[in-house]
Design an enzyme around this catalytic site. Structure first.
Site, PDB file in Angstrom:
ATOM      1  N   HIS A  11       0.829  -1.209   0.000  1.00 34.58           N
ATOM      2  CA  HIS A  11       0.000   0.000   0.000  1.00 34.58           C
ATOM      3  C   HIS A  11       0.860   1.254   0.000  1.00 34.58           C
ATOM      4  CE1 HIS A  11      -3.136   2.650   2.177  1.00 34.58           C
ATOM      5  NE2 HIS A  11      -3.557   2.465   0.931  1.00 34.58           N
ATOM      6  N   HIS A  53      -0.595  11.283  -1.930  1.00 31.82           N
ATOM      7  CA  HIS A  53      -1.962  10.909  -1.561  1.00 31.82           C
ATOM      8  C   HIS A  53      -2.844  12.118  -1.267  1.00 31.82           C
ATOM      9  CE1 HIS A  53      -5.182   9.713   1.246  1.00 31.82           C
ATOM     10  NE2 HIS A  53      -5.218   8.601   0.524  1.00 31.82           N
TER      11      HIS A  53
END
Length: 246
Positions: A11, A53
């Protein structure tokens, strides 16, 4: 469109073991034996896709302000943690191809930049992975972004990304010609997994950081997982029981 999925995705590059969305994280995942990485892509003020992100720079870099308002010349000087620079999509693609990794490219548009982000990322993915044996998996929470990716890069497999899977997910999957269903592990319903399996659609769950949770989801029919705990699933017997599939 058939996609060969490893069981585990690192991730945001290297999970919790490296600065997120960096090349060092991707390298670490490969060294630990992972065959797939996930990372987020957002545009700079110059329209360059960078791996990051958040819409703002504060949490993951030593910069300030919104990513979409910051030019490349500033982004390229920032520290994304432990001296790591913010990588571009082009740099990440080259590294994934070099290491033989499947890349899950999440289109992460800043507010108001959904169409522009999708167009640039889809076109770049088609160019950067042209002729690659392992094409990237493009995913997004934005159905608009996935529709643009479908039209501009039809050869790239697409994954529909949800926090809670809506009742009309199969219709959306058909409309967007998606190949994978990405769900929040905390909210995924058994009936959704059963329906997906019945139609040959792999279900991928995020973010799975406990072996017991992984075992339960695997038993329910989930195909693959995104994890921050790269070390945990490499080092425990649970990892060996859940070896990378394919």
């Amino acid at each position: 469109m058939k996609l060969l999925l490893p069981r585990w995705f690192a991730h945001r590059g290297g999970g919790s073991l490296a600065p997120e969305n960096t090349l060092s994280g991707i390298r670490l995942a490969a060294r630990l034996g992972y065959r797939a990485v996930e990372f987020d892509v957002m545009l700079s003020a110059d329209g360059t896709p960078f791996l990051i992100h958040d819409e703002t720079l504060t949490r993951t870099t030593n910069g300030q302000g919104r990513v979409c308002d910051t030019p490349d010349r500033i982004l390229l000087t920032l520290d994304a943690g432990q001296g790591e620079p913010l990588p571009t999509l082009a740099q990440a693609a080259a590294l994934c191809r070099e290491l033989g990794l499947l890349a899950n490219v999440e289109i992460k548009p800043a507010t108001g930049f959904e169409r522009q982000t999708a167009e640039i990322v889809a076109r770049q993915c088609a160019e950067l992975w042209q002729g690659a044996e392992i094409p990237p998996l493009i995913s997004s929470f934005s159905m608009t972004a996935l529709a643009i990716a479908r039209d501009l890069a039809p050869a790239m497999p697409r994954g529909l990304l949800f926090d809670r899977v809506p009742a009309d997910w199969r219709q959306r999957m058909s409309d967007l010609q998606g190949v994978t269903l990405h769900c929040n592990a905390a909210h995924v319903a058994d009936e959704v997994v059963l329906e997906a399996n019945a139609h040959g659609i792999p279900v991928l769950c995020y973010t799975v950081n406990r072996p017991a949770q992984a075992e339960m989801l695997l038993a329910s029919g989930v195909s693959a997982f995104f994890t921050d705990r790269l070390d945990l699933f490499v080092e425990t017997s649970a990892y060996k029981a859940l070896q990378l599939g394919g």
